[in-house]
Design an enzyme around this catalytic site. Sequence first.
Site, PDB file in Angstrom:
ATOM      1  CG  HIS A 149     -36.979 -25.762   3.886  1.00 18.27           C
ATOM      2  ND1 HIS A 149     -38.323 -25.986   3.638  1.00 18.27           N
ATOM      3  CD2 HIS A 149     -36.551 -24.944   2.901  1.00 18.27           C
ATOM      4  CE1 HIS A 149     -38.676 -25.316   2.548  1.00 18.27           C
ATOM      5  NE2 HIS A 149     -37.618 -24.682   2.084  1.00 18.27           N
ATOM      6  CG  ASN A 159     -41.382 -29.515   8.601  1.00 19.09           C
ATOM      7  OD1 ASN A 159     -40.361 -28.861   8.747  1.00 19.09           O
ATOM      8  ND2 ASN A 159     -42.227 -29.289   7.604  1.00 19.09           N
TER       9      ASN A 159
END
Length: 356
Positions: A204, A235
């Site tokens: 994201h 991440n």
Amino acid sequence: MFFNPRFSTKKYARRGFRLRGNTLVLLFIFFLIGLFLHYGGQTKPVVAFWNDFRQLIGIGRSRSDATKEDNPYKAPEPDQTDEATDNRRGKSRKSDRADESEASDYNGKPSTASSGNVRFDFEKEVDFLLPLVKAGDEIVRHEGYTLRYRDQYKDADWVAYPLLAYETTGDADRKNEQFKPDPNVENGTALPSDYTRSGYDRGHLAPAGDFKFSQRMMRETFYMSNITPQAPDFNRGIWKELEELIRAWAIRDKGIYVVTGAVLKPGLPTIGKTTEVSVPGKFYKVILYCNKPEIRMIGFLLDNEPSNQSLKQFVVPVDRIEQLTGIDFFPKIPDDLERKLESKGRDEMVLEWFSY
């Protein structure tokens, strides 16, 4: 000569209640069935109990379990590629239209004025928080955030949104959300399946955790226009740590502006089964705090790789990020003030942001 006991061993029986091994196994199986029925047929609680039980008795997790460790950044795969293709053509699934009246939803993106901070006049201009937009840019607006999509890379190079303190709390939950193509992108985004077995997470840019106050807005963060390939340990590691720090700052400061994105340039490696998605080598975040007369800005630049270093080591002048990306951040701030904010060095920014 044989020893003859004074009592018969054949007649001996242990006093008290004793369960045979098979009875224990049956009771345990019935318990698992009862647990399964209690949770309405969901297997996840049963599996979680079984893993805990194995650890308790010392069996431990199997190797396959260890490689499939829960990853909060991995939402469920789409049920069918065809459904994803339908979304790409602008068709929406029922789940996308549902929960317009969910309890966690807020009716409309809250105004930055609701933070209680005193705003500068330039903050009141339309699209104040957006980087400089040029003719031909593909600007995609969602309820919670706005981004510039770069079709040649199938990535966004910036995503911008205000983040208020109460937006980071709420009952919105990401566990049942699915990644899906963004119907608002003109030539279509990557498909979720382009990331499958690629070795990269669907990372994201605007994190789901920044929209916990609204299930609908959290769902928007799973559009593939907001997703970019990130190394798994990056991440789930240093990038997640930075996201959590920014939410803590939003709470502390009652509201901040966030611009985040990937450093995109020709020649990047790609992944994808149906679409060539560029894999960025670097990611950045630019954070701005305004409470007239106080104003401060900080930039972070991180390589797309795991790191155990302190986040302070990734603080860089915003000028450097602008040079790498060609993006002009917060162009509506008066030029003299903008230059002063963007040229600050690491030590000064760390002192301003991390000291309290």
